[in-house]
Design an enzyme around this catalytic site. Structure first.
Site, PDB file in Angstrom:
ATOM      1  N   LYS A   9       0.773  -1.190  -0.064  1.00 57.22           N
ATOM      2  CA  LYS A   9      -0.259   0.032  -0.085  1.00 57.22           C
ATOM      3  C   LYS A   9       0.739   1.171   0.004  1.00 57.22           C
ATOM      4  CE  LYS A   9      -3.360   2.586   2.456  1.00 57.22           C
ATOM      5  NZ  LYS A   9      -4.462   2.613   3.905  1.00 57.22           N
ATOM      6  N   TYR A  17       0.450 -16.802 -29.492  1.00 52.26           N
ATOM      7  CA  TYR A  17      -0.938 -16.370 -29.915  1.00 52.26           C
ATOM      8  C   TYR A  17      -2.093 -17.106 -29.507  1.00 52.26           C
ATOM      9  CZ  TYR A  17      -0.239 -18.563 -34.358  1.00 52.26           C
ATOM     10  OH  TYR A  17      -0.272 -19.775 -35.360  1.00 52.26           O
ATOM     11  N   HIS A  72      -9.596 -30.134 -33.846  1.00 52.81           N
ATOM     12  CA  HIS A  72     -10.534 -29.105 -33.493  1.00 52.81           C
ATOM     13  C   HIS A  72     -11.553 -29.570 -32.405  1.00 52.81           C
ATOM     14  CE1 HIS A  72      -8.670 -27.245 -36.852  1.00 52.81           C
ATOM     15  NE2 HIS A  72      -9.261 -28.039 -37.694  1.00 52.81           N
TER      16      HIS A  72
END
Length: 525
Positions: free
Chosen positions: A137, A217, A277
């Site tokens: 903090k 990606y 897939h």
């Protein structure tokens, strides 16, 4: 500001002696507690005990030692606030400029087989998170380190600084890391206690994951992605598998490999699953893994090209030679013989993944741990998420109801149960044709069941004659049965429960098809 005093209290002592020695050489006064203090003293690092700072002994087996105004005033005081400065001076307190803390090993404790509830609770850190939060903090003035990987960065900053301090940007980054760390720590504790009290879906649901790796990606090249795993991930899954060979895993590789392993866990006998897939393009079981692969390949030699292959037994030389004949993205198995590894490694890019001492092996689904079976499925939606139990339901012959006049033969029944295990993992609407312990046709993700059946039957071709059909959901009318009859399919397994069940039953009886109801469905979206 100048770093003059540091407080060190760590459970994971990796690199702490060397880091402390460097800090001391830079003129930093070191304060420490318990085992950390003893370790530093043993290595000749100058250090003072926390009790010398607080004027109060460590008590209650170390439960109370840093929870003291002398510590938290030193951490939370705003250095350019005159009132704070005056309070510190009036009370004879001093600032703490650097905090190096990591927490009691709660995750490691609850991961131990047979750990007691009392031991788990004792390993909930209180003082550590409190110091971390205080320091983080006040990162405008205080540097806080929770990860040994950041020791070098802190030293570099101090040495490069004219005033023996770290950069504000470094402090901000380290503070953010602290709050991620304490949030994850608390998430593990809340999850553990929620499970202990039988609250799997509480009013607030907090999860935490740790990064395995950044990915090139995501599903497509324009999407950023990373791979994370649960801190206590069970063995026998893609997050804990060891990559032995090949290029880096992609987002789609990980998804497909996970799908293959989920299907594989349905089988205790030697089994091979080929996935493309997210859907199985070939599943085979046999007396050995070589035979199982031959069946999985023969199921759809076209679609397996460029796919993922998962096996629940060690891959040997003979099987590796067959695998090496086609292009595959990943082969994943409990292990590979040295000969098999040598053969498969001849291809530069194929990923070879070893599950190691996993539960996807001798025993298959019957060996799944309760933790794995209980792991929920989390699906994100924009602005929220859905949570549900994992679909681990399995059926036996005793669970089936014969709906047709003709009962299935023992051979048909075996193939029906095989097909049912596979169709559970095919995107809805789903139809699977099976024969001779292998899939011969898979119709996946269609908007209507007739479309899925047409695809599966077309894929099977002449092999559909004498095969069985599995459907993930009931038939709302008899048209799918009509297609099955024309293709020569002899038996069908489906949930039943449609208001038009009688129509389907009538068609089955008309063509002599044996049809059984499961009473449960397996939607997979």
């Amino acid at each position: 500001m100048t770093i003059r005093r540091a407080l060190i209290s760590v459970s994971d002592k990796t690199g702490i002696v060397e880091f402390s020695e460097q800090l001391a050489s830079l003129g930093v006064e070191l304060i420490s507690t318990g085992g950390t203090k003893s370790l530093l003293e043993k290595h000749g690092v100058p250090v003072i005990g926390i009790s010398e700072v607080t004027g109060f002994p460590e008590i209650m087996d170390g439960r109370v030692k840093t929870l003291h105004p002398a510590v938290h005033s030193g951490l939370l005081a705003v250095r350019d606030n005159e009132e704070h400065q005056a309070s510190m001076k009036e009370l004879g307190l001093d600032y703490i400029d650097l905090v190096i803390v990591n927490l009691y090993p709660f995750a490691e404790t609850i991961a131990k087989p047979g750990v007691s509830y009392e031991d788990a609770i004792e390993n909930i850190d209180i003082g550590g998170p409190t110091m971390l939060r205080s320091a983080a903090k006040n990162h405008a003035f205080v540097t806080v380190v929770v990860d040994a990987a950041d020791y070098a960065t802190v030293l570099e900053d101090i040495r490069a600084s004219q005033d023996n301090d770290t950069l504000l940007e470094t402090r901000k980054r380290l503070a953010a890391k602290v709050f991620r760390h304490t949030a994850a720590y608390d998430a593990l504790i809340s999850d553990y206690l929620s499970k202990q009290t039988g609250e799997p879906l509480p009013e607030r649901y907090t999860v935490t994951y740790e990064k395995v790796q950044d990915l090139r990606y995501g599903e497509n090249p324009h999407q950023k992605a990373a791979f994370y795993r649960e801190p206590l991930a069970a063995s026998g899954n893609i997050t804990t598998a060891e990559q032995l060979h090949g290029k880096e895993l992609s987002f789609n590789n990980i998804n497909d490999a996970n799908a293959a392993l989920q299907i594989l866990k349905e089988f205790a006998e030697p089994a091979v699953v080929a996935v493309k897939h997210m859907n199985p393009c070939g599943v085979g079981i046999g007396e050995n893994i070589h035979q199982a692969y031959e069946k999985a390949y023969a199921a759809d030699p076209t679609s397996i090209f460029g796919g993922i292959v998962a096996a629940n037994r060690v891959i040997g030389e003979e099987t590796a030679m067959l695998l090496n004949e086609i292009f595959l993205e990943i082969v994943i198995a409990p292990d590979f013989t040295p000969e098999a590894l040598q053969i498969l490694s001849q291809k530069k890019n194929i990923r070879l993944m070893r599950l190691g001492n996993s539960e996807v092996g001798e025993g298959g689904a019957t060996q799944q741990s309760s933790a794995k079976s209980a792991a929920p499925v989390i699906t994100t939606v924009e602005g929220g998420m859905l949570i549900q139990d994992r679909d681990t339901l399995q059926l036996t012959e005793a669970d089936l109801t014969v709906a047709s006049e003709r009962k299935p033969t023992e051979a048909e029944l075996k193939q029906l149960l095989f097909g049912w295990k596979v169709v559970k993992h095919v995107k809805s609407n789903a139809i699977v044709l099976a024969a001779d312990n292998m899939t011969i046709g898979v119709g996946a993700g269609q908007m209507n069941r007739v479309g899925a059946a047409k695809i599966a039957i077309m894929q099977a071709g002449d092999k559909a004659q004498g095969s069985v059909l599995a459907s993930d959901a009931f038939f709302p009318m008899g048209d799918t049965l009509e297609l099955a009859a024309k293709a020569g399919i002899t038996a069908v397994i489906q949930p039943g429960g449609s208001i038009k069940d009688e129509e389907s039953i009538k068609v089955a009886n008309q063509y002599g098809i044996a049809m059984v109801f499961t009473g449960v469905r397996h939607f997979k979206h």
